[in-house]
Design a protein around this motif. Structure first.
Motif, PDB file in Angstrom:
ATOM      1  N   VAL A 195      32.412   6.337  20.231  1.00  0.00           N
ATOM      2  CA  VAL A 195      31.654   5.829  21.391  1.00  0.00           C
ATOM      3  C   VAL A 195      32.079   6.560  22.657  1.00  0.00           C
ATOM      4  O   VAL A 195      31.243   6.944  23.503  1.00  0.00           O
ATOM      5  CB  VAL A 195      31.853   4.302  21.543  1.00  0.00           C
ATOM      6  N   ASP A 196      33.373   6.766  22.793  1.00  0.00           N
ATOM      7  CA  ASP A 196      33.884   7.483  23.951  1.00  0.00           C
ATOM      8  C   ASP A 196      33.293   8.896  24.016  1.00  0.00           C
ATOM      9  O   ASP A 196      32.878   9.380  25.084  1.00  0.00           O
ATOM     10  CB  ASP A 196      35.398   7.552  23.869  1.00  0.00           C
ATOM     11  N   ALA A 197      33.238   9.582  22.852  1.00  0.00           N
ATOM     12  CA  ALA A 197      32.688  10.936  22.826  1.00  0.00           C
ATOM     13  C   ALA A 197      31.198  10.945  23.136  1.00  0.00           C
ATOM     14  O   ALA A 197      30.692  11.835  23.842  1.00  0.00           O
ATOM     15  CB  ALA A 197      32.949  11.563  21.457  1.00  0.00           C
ATOM     16  N   ILE A 198      30.440   9.930  22.613  1.00  0.00           N
ATOM     17  CA  ILE A 198      28.993   9.841  22.876  1.00  0.00           C
ATOM     18  C   ILE A 198      28.729   9.652  24.357  1.00  0.00           C
ATOM     19  O   ILE A 198      27.886  10.333  24.970  1.00  0.00           O
ATOM     20  CB  ILE A 198      28.376   8.697  22.055  1.00  0.00           C
ATOM     21  N   LEU A 199      29.431   8.708  24.981  1.00  0.00           N
ATOM     22  CA  LEU A 199      29.243   8.458  26.409  1.00  0.00           C
ATOM     23  C   LEU A 199      29.659   9.658  27.236  1.00  0.00           C
ATOM     24  O   LEU A 199      29.017   9.996  28.239  1.00  0.00           O
ATOM     25  CB  LEU A 199      30.019   7.219  26.828  1.00  0.00           C
ATOM     26  N   GLN A 200      30.750  10.309  26.840  1.00  0.00           N
ATOM     27  CA  GLN A 200      31.225  11.477  27.574  1.00  0.00           C
ATOM     28  C   GLN A 200      30.173  12.589  27.551  1.00  0.00           C
ATOM     29  O   GLN A 200      29.925  13.254  28.571  1.00  0.00           O
ATOM     30  CB  GLN A 200      32.532  11.991  26.938  1.00  0.00           C
ATOM     31  N   LYS A 201      29.468  12.747  26.406  1.00  0.00           N
ATOM     32  CA  LYS A 201      28.436  13.766  26.298  1.00  0.00           C
ATOM     33  C   LYS A 201      27.206  13.375  27.108  1.00  0.00           C
ATOM     34  O   LYS A 201      26.588  14.220  27.791  1.00  0.00           O
ATOM     35  CB  LYS A 201      28.065  13.972  24.828  1.00  0.00           C
ATOM     36  N   ALA A 202      26.870  12.088  27.075  1.00  0.00           N
ATOM     37  CA  ALA A 202      25.677  11.645  27.795  1.00  0.00           C
ATOM     38  C   ALA A 202      25.850  11.763  29.308  1.00  0.00           C
ATOM     39  O   ALA A 202      24.883  11.997  30.046  1.00  0.00           O
ATOM     40  CB  ALA A 202      25.346  10.204  27.410  1.00  0.00           C
ATOM     41  N   LEU A 203      27.074  11.622  29.806  1.00  0.00           N
ATOM     42  CA  LEU A 203      27.341  11.635  31.244  1.00  0.00           C
ATOM     43  C   LEU A 203      27.800  12.995  31.759  1.00  0.00           C
ATOM     44  O   LEU A 203      28.160  13.137  32.936  1.00  0.00           O
ATOM     45  CB  LEU A 203      28.400  10.588  31.578  1.00  0.00           C
ATOM     46  N   SER A 204      27.822  14.001  30.896  1.00  0.00           N
ATOM     47  CA  SER A 204      28.263  15.330  31.332  1.00  0.00           C
ATOM     48  C   SER A 204      27.323  15.871  32.405  1.00  0.00           C
ATOM     49  O   SER A 204      26.097  15.681  32.344  1.00  0.00           O
ATOM     50  CB  SER A 204      28.300  16.294  30.145  1.00  0.00           C
ATOM     51  N   ALA A 246      28.539  14.216  18.878  1.00  0.00           N
ATOM     52  CA  ALA A 246      29.344  14.364  20.093  1.00  0.00           C
ATOM     53  C   ALA A 246      30.791  14.776  19.773  1.00  0.00           C
ATOM     54  O   ALA A 246      31.495  15.269  20.669  1.00  0.00           O
ATOM     55  CB  ALA A 246      29.332  13.056  20.882  1.00  0.00           C
ATOM     56  N   ARG A 247      31.196  14.575  18.576  1.00  0.00           N
ATOM     57  CA  ARG A 247      32.569  14.953  18.164  1.00  0.00           C
ATOM     58  C   ARG A 247      32.545  16.317  17.495  1.00  0.00           C
ATOM     59  O   ARG A 247      31.578  16.686  16.834  1.00  0.00           O
ATOM     60  CB  ARG A 247      33.138  13.931  17.167  1.00  0.00           C
ATOM     61  N   ALA A 248      33.628  17.092  17.629  1.00  0.00           N
ATOM     62  CA  ALA A 248      33.747  18.380  16.943  1.00  0.00           C
ATOM     63  C   ALA A 248      33.805  18.124  15.432  1.00  0.00           C
ATOM     64  O   ALA A 248      34.548  17.235  14.969  1.00  0.00           O
ATOM     65  CB  ALA A 248      35.001  19.104  17.394  1.00  0.00           C
ATOM     66  N   PRO A 249      33.044  18.869  14.631  1.00  0.00           N
ATOM     67  CA  PRO A 249      32.940  18.584  13.180  1.00  0.00           C
ATOM     68  C   PRO A 249      34.136  19.101  12.390  1.00  0.00           C
ATOM     69  O   PRO A 249      33.997  19.971  11.529  1.00  0.00           O
ATOM     70  CB  PRO A 249      31.659  19.312  12.795  1.00  0.00           C
ATOM     71  N   SER A 250      35.351  18.589  12.654  1.00  0.00           N
ATOM     72  CA  SER A 250      36.537  19.013  11.899  1.00  0.00           C
ATOM     73  C   SER A 250      36.556  18.336  10.526  1.00  0.00           C
ATOM     74  O   SER A 250      35.916  17.294  10.322  1.00  0.00           O
ATOM     75  CB  SER A 250      37.815  18.663  12.662  1.00  0.00           C
ATOM     76  N   THR A 251      37.315  18.934   9.597  1.00  0.00           N
ATOM     77  CA  THR A 251      37.410  18.386   8.233  1.00  0.00           C
ATOM     78  C   THR A 251      38.026  16.999   8.257  1.00  0.00           C
ATOM     79  O   THR A 251      37.568  16.082   7.552  1.00  0.00           O
ATOM     80  CB  THR A 251      38.254  19.325   7.344  1.00  0.00           C
ATOM     81  N   LEU A 252      39.050  16.818   9.058  1.00  0.00           N
ATOM     82  CA  LEU A 252      39.723  15.517   9.134  1.00  0.00           C
ATOM     83  C   LEU A 252      38.767  14.451   9.650  1.00  0.00           C
ATOM     84  O   LEU A 252      38.725  13.329   9.129  1.00  0.00           O
ATOM     85  CB  LEU A 252      40.959  15.629  10.033  1.00  0.00           C
ATOM     86  N   TYR A 253      37.976  14.816  10.647  1.00  0.00           N
ATOM     87  CA  TYR A 253      37.011  13.851  11.203  1.00  0.00           C
ATOM     88  C   TYR A 253      35.951  13.502  10.175  1.00  0.00           C
ATOM     89  O   TYR A 253      35.560  12.348  10.019  1.00  0.00           O
ATOM     90  CB  TYR A 253      36.385  14.433  12.471  1.00  0.00           C
ATOM     91  N   GLN A 254      35.461  14.526   9.467  1.00  0.00           N
ATOM     92  CA  GLN A 254      34.450  14.281   8.435  1.00  0.00           C
ATOM     93  C   GLN A 254      34.985  13.322   7.368  1.00  0.00           C
ATOM     94  O   GLN A 254      34.275  12.423   6.910  1.00  0.00           O
ATOM     95  CB  GLN A 254      34.069  15.621   7.770  1.00  0.00           C
TER      96      GLN A 254
END
Length: 375
Positions: free
Chosen positions: A16-25, A53-61
């Motif tokens: 959510v933090d990443a989504i809002l950060q992208k929307a408000l850039s 909104a998040r970088a598609p890293s393997t750990l995140y996936q």
């Protein structure tokens, strides 16, 4: 740049933090291109899927997959954990079992070493007792009975030797020693020879059995040399010196083939017997070579003051006297008499030694006519 929502509210998820950060850039190229994309990313978050909104890293996936399929991941994790626990427990039991087996093996080895020591000592004690009894002057019925009992005790131990070559060869050695002791009992020649041959036959059967299983066994080959040497001693005691010479030659040839040196106790005894046989057959030079080898072998080991060494010097003196080398004979007599004591030779042997010394110093005189009144 605007402050991140998680700095104000730490409980907000990172998605959510990443989504809002992208929307408000502020830069347009960093924002969502449309409200639809914004909504799609929110829907992805709600469905547990990775958000754009998040970088598609393997750990995140992987973390997103785990949230989306939580029951499956939990089940797999429990299965893996169970497997790990089972492996650890199995390894633990295996290590405990190995320790127990190691302890049992150590205990078995200690018991086998103790049994081996006790068995070998018992066999040696039987042979030593027989030798001591046979050494008593005249032997006598009690000595005969004790040696016959020793033979029976060795026979009873044969079953305990099992398949151990070491035990079997020690028994064979004891039979050979008993054969020698039987020769000192003072019985009739026929009875003595029969008993001695029986003991040596038993020794040879044992040695041949070990050699049949292991023809290259050095200890067995060495013991077979002793068997042939014992047969030479029996023939010599019976006065069959030609037969004895054949046996002693055979034994020495076997010893050489087996790689035994003159310093080996068995070979040293063979030289001692060969010297006596040569003396009786009047092959004096060959006998001298054998007695010299016997004396050298004993002295190389620091042996002094023994009956064997005294006998060798006495025999050497007799051989030298027989070839008329009287000064050398005298020196051997002196070497013979220095270590001799009543603990090494019986009284009648010492008497014979002194009588012979007088005879030798006279250079063979006093036997036939006219010689000085008979001293």
């Amino acid at each position: 740049p605007p402050r991140r929502l998680r700095e104000l509210e730490p409980e907000i998820s990172s998605d959510v933090d990443a989504i809002l950060q992208k929307a408000l850039s502020k830069p347009p190229e960093l924002r969502y291109r449309s409200a639809g994309e914004f909504a799609d990313d929110l829907r992805r978050h709600l469905d547990g899927e990775p958000v754009e909104a998040r970088a598609p890293s393997t750990l995140y996936q992987l973390s997103a997959f785990a949230r989306r399929h939580k029951p499956l991941v939990v089940g797999a994790a429990l299965a893996v954990l169970s497997l790990i626990v089972a492996t650890v427990v199995s390894v633990g039991f295996a290590l405990e079992s190995e320790d127990a087996r190691s302890d049992a093996d150590g205990e078995r080895r200690r018991f086998e070493a103790l049994y081996r020591s006790q068995f070998l000592q018992h066999v040696d004690r039987i042979a030593q007792d027989a030798e001591a009894v046979a050494g008593l002057s005249g032997g006598g019925p009690l000595a005969q009975e004790m040696i016959e009992d020793a033979v029976q005790r060795l026979e009873s131990l044969e079953s305990e030797a099992g398949g151990s070559p070491e035990f079997q060869l020690r028994l064979a050695d004891a039979y050979i020693r008993l054969s020698s002791s039987l020769g000192d009992l003072g019985r009739s020649q026929e009875a003595t020879e029969e008993a001695r041959i029986a003991a040596v036959d038993r020794a040879e059967v044992i040695v041949d059995g070990v050699l049949a299983a292991s023809p290259a066994d050095d200890a067995a080959r060495r013991q077979h040399v002793a068997v042939v040497g014992a047969r030479a001693a029996i023939a010599s005691a019976a006065g069959r010196f030609d037969d004895a010479q054949e046996r002693i030659d055979e034994a020495l040839a076997e010893a050489e083939a087996a790689g035994l040196s003159d310093g080996d106790p068995i070979v040293s005894v063979l030289h001692h017997r060969a010297a006596f046989i040569g003396y009786r057959r009047r092959t004096y030079e060959a006998a001298l070579a054998h007695v010299d080898a016997s004396i050298a072998a004993q002295k190389s080991k620091g042996v002094q003051g023994t009956r064997r060494l005294a006998d060798d010097h006495r025999l050497r003196a007799e051989l030298l006297r027989s070839t008329r080398r009287f000064p050398e004979a005298k020196r051997d007599l002196e070497r013979c008499m220095e270590p001799v004591s009543y603990t090494h030779l019986r009284a009648h042997e010492t008497y014979l030694l002194i009588s012979y010394a007088v005879f030798c110093l006279k250079r063979g005189g006093g036997g036939g006519g006219g010689g000085g009144g008979g001293g």
